[in-house]
Design a protein around this motif. Structure first.
Motif, PDB file in Angstrom:
ATOM      1  N   PRO A  80      45.609  35.928  35.305  1.00 23.12           N
ATOM      2  CA  PRO A  80      44.875  36.719  34.299  1.00 23.12           C
ATOM      3  C   PRO A  80      45.815  37.565  33.428  1.00 23.12           C
ATOM      4  N   GLN A  81      46.931  38.038  34.034  1.00 23.87           N
ATOM      5  CA  GLN A  81      47.872  38.815  33.221  1.00 23.87           C
ATOM      6  C   GLN A  81      48.416  37.984  32.061  1.00 23.87           C
ATOM      7  N   LYS A  84      45.887  37.846  29.345  1.00 29.52           N
ATOM      8  CA  LYS A  84      45.765  39.136  28.665  1.00 29.52           C
ATOM      9  C   LYS A  84      46.923  39.365  27.707  1.00 29.52           C
ATOM     10  N   TYR A  92      33.482  38.666  32.908  1.00 31.36           N
ATOM     11  CA  TYR A  92      33.146  37.639  33.887  1.00 31.36           C
ATOM     12  C   TYR A  92      31.674  37.688  34.251  1.00 31.36           C
ATOM     13  N   ALA A  96      33.344  41.270  38.051  1.00 31.07           N
ATOM     14  CA  ALA A  96      34.681  41.573  38.568  1.00 31.07           C
ATOM     15  C   ALA A  96      34.954  43.069  38.597  1.00 31.07           C
ATOM     16  N   LEU A  97      34.071  43.812  39.237  1.00 34.51           N
ATOM     17  CA  LEU A  97      34.278  45.254  39.399  1.00 34.51           C
ATOM     18  C   LEU A  97      34.595  45.562  40.860  1.00 34.51           C
ATOM     19  N   LEU A 109      41.722  49.288  35.572  1.00 38.23           N
ATOM     20  CA  LEU A 109      42.342  48.642  36.730  1.00 38.23           C
ATOM     21  C   LEU A 109      43.390  47.620  36.293  1.00 38.23           C
ATOM     22  N   GLY A 110      44.574  47.754  36.851  1.00 34.42           N
ATOM     23  CA  GLY A 110      45.676  46.863  36.494  1.00 34.42           C
ATOM     24  C   GLY A 110      46.426  47.296  35.242  1.00 34.42           C
ATOM     25  N   ARG A 162      35.394  47.262  29.268  1.00 35.46           N
ATOM     26  CA  ARG A 162      36.758  46.939  29.696  1.00 35.46           C
ATOM     27  C   ARG A 162      37.340  45.800  28.850  1.00 35.46           C
TER      28      ARG A 162
ATOM     29  N   GLU B 221      39.019  39.753  44.612  1.00 30.81           N
ATOM     30  CA  GLU B 221      38.913  38.870  43.450  1.00 30.81           C
ATOM     31  C   GLU B 221      38.861  39.678  42.151  1.00 30.81           C
ATOM     32  N   ALA B 222      38.090  40.769  42.173  1.00 34.55           N
ATOM     33  CA  ALA B 222      38.018  41.616  40.977  1.00 34.55           C
ATOM     34  C   ALA B 222      39.391  42.203  40.661  1.00 34.55           C
ATOM     35  N   ALA B 223      40.113  42.609  41.692  1.00 34.32           N
ATOM     36  CA  ALA B 223      41.448  43.167  41.482  1.00 34.32           C
ATOM     37  C   ALA B 223      42.351  42.116  40.830  1.00 34.32           C
ATOM     38  N   ARG B 224      42.288  40.889  41.346  1.00 36.03           N
ATOM     39  CA  ARG B 224      43.123  39.819  40.798  1.00 36.03           C
ATOM     40  C   ARG B 224      42.759  39.556  39.335  1.00 36.03           C
ATOM     41  N   LEU B 225      41.452  39.468  39.050  1.00 41.40           N
ATOM     42  CA  LEU B 225      41.026  39.177  37.677  1.00 41.40           C
ATOM     43  C   LEU B 225      41.379  40.320  36.732  1.00 41.40           C
ATOM     44  N   SER B 226      41.485  41.545  37.273  1.00 35.42           N
ATOM     45  CA  SER B 226      41.833  42.684  36.433  1.00 35.42           C
ATOM     46  C   SER B 226      43.330  42.771  36.184  1.00 35.42           C
ATOM     47  N   GLY B 227      44.089  41.900  36.811  1.00 30.62           N
ATOM     48  CA  GLY B 227      45.526  41.915  36.575  1.00 30.62           C
ATOM     49  C   GLY B 227      46.319  42.630  37.655  1.00 30.62           C
ATOM     50  N   VAL B 228      45.668  43.000  38.769  1.00 28.78           N
ATOM     51  CA  VAL B 228      46.405  43.607  39.878  1.00 28.78           C
ATOM     52  C   VAL B 228      47.166  42.509  40.619  1.00 28.78           C
TER      53      VAL B 228
END
Ligand SMILES: Nc1ncnc2c1ncn2[C@@H]1O[C@H](COP(=O)(O)OP(=O)(O)O)[C@@H](O)[C@H]1O
Ligand SMILES: [Mg+2]
Lengths: 261, 337
Positions: A80-81, A84, A92, A96-97, A109-110, A162, B221-228
Motif C-alpha cells: 500500500p505504501q 500511496k 476500502y 480498514a480502521l 495511521l502510518g 483519510r 490488516e487495517a494497519a497494513r493497508l494504512s501503510g504500517v
C-alpha cells in the motif's frame, strides 16, 4: 466499443489483469484505464471481482498476471505504501480502521504527524482531523472515542476523510456510501464531483444506479472476474447495465444509446 | 442509536481500560491493607523496599510482555532468555571481560533471542505461541549446555552491584563499633524498573512505534493497508521483550552474584499474569505499562505478604492462579461490551 481518443496519457492503465486464489479465478484478463478529472464506475454482482481488481491497484494484493502503469510508466505496486507514493488512495470496502484507536489516530495511521523531536503531534493531528471530518459531516463529535464505539456512518466518514486528506491523484472508492444515510450520501456525491473537478481520477464501486448515472463518466461491468463491457455512460441505460451485471451480456437489441459525438 | 444514548448517559463513568486499571489499583491497595493486618512487619519502609526489589525482575519482564501482548502476540521465552543472557554475561566475565561490557553483551544476547522470535513469527509465519515456546526450550537448552547445568560463581564484587546496590543508604556507626542501618536505601533494580517503565510508556504513548504496536494488535490488516510496516513493528516488539528479559537476567544474577542457568523458570507466566491483571488484552490492541506495573506489584505484594504471613509456596501458587483467572474474567467481561 470505446472512444478514448484523449490526447493525454491515462493516469492509470491496467492491462490484462489476472488474479487467482488457488483454483478461484477472481479476476481474468481485465483491462481498464482512468484519466484525470474522470469518474469510472466499476460495476458487478457481489463476488464479481471488483474489490480484488481495485486492491491490486491499491498495492494491497499482488497480481497473478498483467501490468499496471501510472502516468504511462510501468509500476510494481508491492505494498500500500508503494501505491500511496503514486498518489493512489483507497476507501476500502472493509474501511480498514483499527477499532481501538480514535479518529485522528486512524486518519494518520502510518503517516503520523510528528513534532520536531519526533514525538507524535497529537494536537495537530486532532485539529487536522476535526477539520477534515467537518467537511464531510459538520456534526461529527466523539473524535476521541475509539472508532469501535462509533456508528457505521461515522466510521465510513473517517475512512473517506483519510483517503482525501493526503492529496490523492487517484481515488478508489469501494462502496463508499454503503453505511451512510441520505444526507451523508449526498455529501459524498458532492465531494466526488468536487474532487473530479480538481483533476483527480476516481474509480467508483457502487450498487446505487442513481449514483452511477449521476457521477460516472464511464463504466465497466464485471461478471465472474471478466470485464463484460466498458461504455461511456451516455451509451447505456439502467436496463443495459443490469443485463450485463446479471447475465454478462447486453440486451439483444442493444445499440449505443448516446449520439456519436 | 441506542448504544450511543446509553454511552452518553454513563459517560461520567470511567470506561474500558481505565476502569480495569482503577480496579487493579484498588485490588493492590486492598492487598496492602489486608497484609498490614496479618503481619506487623509488612507495612514498613524496609519491607516496602524488599517488595520493590522482588518486583523489579518481573516488572522488567512485564514491560516487554505488555508490548508483545498489545501486538496480539505472546512471548513464552522470556524466562529462558533471562537465564541465557545471564550465562552469556557470566561466561565472558570468566573470560576476562569487565562487568559493564559483559552485561551489555548479556542484554544484547536477550535482544538477539527476541529478534529471532520476531523473524520466525513474521517471516516463517509461525504463531507467536509456538515460536516463543520453541525459543523457550532453545534458550534454556543453550544456557544449560554452555554451563553443564552448573552455576557460575566467583564473578567478583562488581557483578553484584546492579542487583544489590542502593541509593541514599543511611548507616550510622554505633558506640559499640557496629554499624546500624537507618534507611536501607532505594535498590538500584527498583530505580531501573521505574526508568524502564517510563521509557516503555513513553514509547507506547508518544512515539510512532507505539502507535503502530497498538494498530497491529487492533487490526493487523487495517494497519497494513494504512501503510504500517507490520513485520517491522512485530520484530521491534519481540526484540524489546528479549532485551528487557536480558536486562532482568542481569538484575537477577547480579543480585545472587551467581549465574544460575536454572533461574527464571515460569517467570514468563508471572509476566503474562502481571500484564493481564493490569488490563492488557490477549486479543491485542489493549494494554498499558502503568497497568502492567500495577499487575507486577499485585503479584509481588501477594508473594511477599503471603510469605510474611507464613503461607506455603504451594498455597501462594493457588492464590495467584485464582487472581489471574479473575483478571482474565474481567477482561472478557469488558470485551463483550
Ligand atoms: N483473499 C482472498 N482469498 C480467496 N478468495 C478471495 C479473496 N478475496 C476475494 N476472493 C474471492 O474472489 C472473488 C471476487 O471477490 P471480490 O473482489 O471481493 O468481489 P466483489 O468486490 O466484486 O464483490 C470472490 O469469489 C471471492 O470469494
Ligand atoms: Mg467488494
Amino acid at each position: 466499443m470505446l472512444d478514448t481518443a484523449s490526447p493525454k496519457t491515462p493516469l492509470i492503465q491496467m492491462t490484462d489483469i489476472d488474479k487467482q486464489f488457488g483454483g478461484v479465478h477472481a479476476v481474468q484478463g481485465v483491462s481498464v484505464d482512468l484519466y484525470p478529472s474522470e469518474v469510472v464506475g466499476v460495476l458487478g454482482h457481489n463476488g464479481a471481482g471488483k474489490s480484488c481488481l481495485m486492491r491490486m491497484l491499491s498495492g494491497a494484493m499482488t497480481l497473478s498476471g498483467g501490468q499496471i502503469s501510472v502516468n504511462g510508466e510501468d509500476v510494481d505496486l508491492k505494498s500500500p505504501q508503494d501505491a500511496k507514493k503514486y498518489g493512489i488512495e483507497t476507501i476500502y470496502q472493509t474501511l480498514a480502521l483499527a477499532n481501538h484507536l480514535d479518529a485522528a489516530a486512524n486518519l494518520f495511521l502510518g503517516r503520523e504527524l510528528k513534532t520536531r523531536f519526533g514525538n507524535l503531534d497529537e494536537g495537530r493531528m486532532y485539529t487536522e482531523t476535526q477539520e477534515a471530518l467537518r467537511q464531510l459531516n459538520p456534526n461529527f463529535k466523539n473524535l476521541k472515542d475509539p472508532v469501535s464505539k462509533l456508528s457505521g456512518g461515522q466510521r465510513q466518514v473517517i475512512a473517506i476523510a483519510r483517503a482525501i486528506y493526503f492529496q490523492a491523484k487517484v481515488l478508489i472508492m469501494d462502496e463508499p456510501t454503503a453505511a451512510l444515510g441520505p444526507s451523508e450520501t449526498a455529501m459524498v456525491a458532492d465531494l466526488t464531483i468536487r474532487l473530479k473537478n480538481e483533476g483527480i481520477g476516481i474509480f467508483l464501486i457502487s450498487h446505487d444506479m442513481h449514483d452511477v448515472f449521476d457521477l460516472c463518466d464511464r463504466v465497466i461491468v464485471m461478471n465472474k472476474g471478466r470485464n463484460v463491457g466498458a461504455f461511456r455512460i451516455e451509451d447505456v441505460n439502467k436496463d443495459d447495465i443490469l443485463s450485463l451485471i446479471i447475465k454478462g451480456t447486453l440486451p439483444d437489441d442493444w445499440t449505443p444509446r448516446g449520439q456519436a459525438v | 442509536m441506542a448504544g450511543n444514548d446509553g454511552k452518553s448517559k454513563l459517560s461520567f463513568l470511567p470506561t474500558g481500560s481505565k476502569l480495569h486499571k482503577i480496579s487493579a489499583l484498588l485490588t493492590l491497595l486492598l492487598l496492602i491493607l489486608a497484609f498490614s493486618f496479618t503481619s506487623t512487619a509488612f507495612l514498613t519502609v524496609n519491607n516496602g523496599l524488599t517488595v520493590l526489589l522482588q518486583t523489579s525482575v518481573i516488572g522488567l519482564l512485564a514491560i516487554g510482555m505488555t508490548m508483545v501482548i498489545i501486538t496480539g502476540g505472546i512471548d513464552l521465552s522470556v524466562g529462558s532468555v533471562l537465564a541465557l543472557a545471564g550465562v552469556a554475561a557470566g561466561l565472558v566475565i570468566k573470560a576476562g571481560v569487565p562487568v559493564i561490557p559483559a552485561m551489555a553483551l548479556g542484554i544484547m544476547a536477550g535482544a538477539a533471542c527476541g529478534f529471532v522470535n520476531g523473524l520466525v513469527i513474521t517471516k516463517m509465519r509461525i504463531t507467536p505461541f509456538v515460536a516463543t515456546l520453541g525459543m523457550m526450550m532453545i534458550a534454556r537448552g543453550i544456557a544449560l549446555q554452555l554451563t553443564g547445568a552448573a552455576p557460575i560463581s566467583r564473578l567478583g564484587e562488581a557483578f553484584g552491584t546492579l542487583g544489590n546496590g542502593t541509593f541514599f543508604r543511611v548507616v550510622e556507626m554505633q558506640d559499640n563499633g557496629f554499624p546500624k542501618v537507618i534507611f536501607a536505601g532505594i535498590p538500584y533494580p527498583a530505580v531501573l524498573l521505574i526508568i524502564m517503565a517510563i521509557i516503555g510508556a513513553f514509547l507506547l504513548q508518544k512515539r510512532q512505534i507505539g502507535r503502530h504496536i497498538f494498530s497491529v494488535g487492533s487490526n493487523e490488516e487495517a494497519a497494513r493497508l494504512s501503510g504500517v510496516n507490520v513485520d517491522r513493528t512485530k520484530i521491534w516488539a519481540y526484540t524489546a521483550s528479549g532485551a528487557l528479559a536480558g536486562l532482568a537476567g542481569m538484575v537477577l544474577m547480579s543480585r545472587l552474584v551467581t549465574v544460575q542457568p536454572n533461574e527464571g523458570v515460569m517467570y514468563e507466566l508471572d509476566a503474562i499474569a502481571a500484564s493481564v491483571i493490569g488490563g492488557a488484552s490477549l486479543m491485542g490492541g489493549v494494554g498499558s505499562i502503568s497497568g502492567s506495573m500495577i499487575g507486577s506489584f499485585i503479584i509481588g505484594v501477594l508473594r511477599n505478604g503471603l510469605n510474611m504471613a507464613g503461607t506455603s509456596a504451594f498455597i501462594q501458587q493457588i492464590i495467584i492462579g485464582i487472581v489471574v483467572i479473575g483478571a482474565v474474567y474481567i477482561d472478557q467481561f469488558r470485551n463483550k461490551k
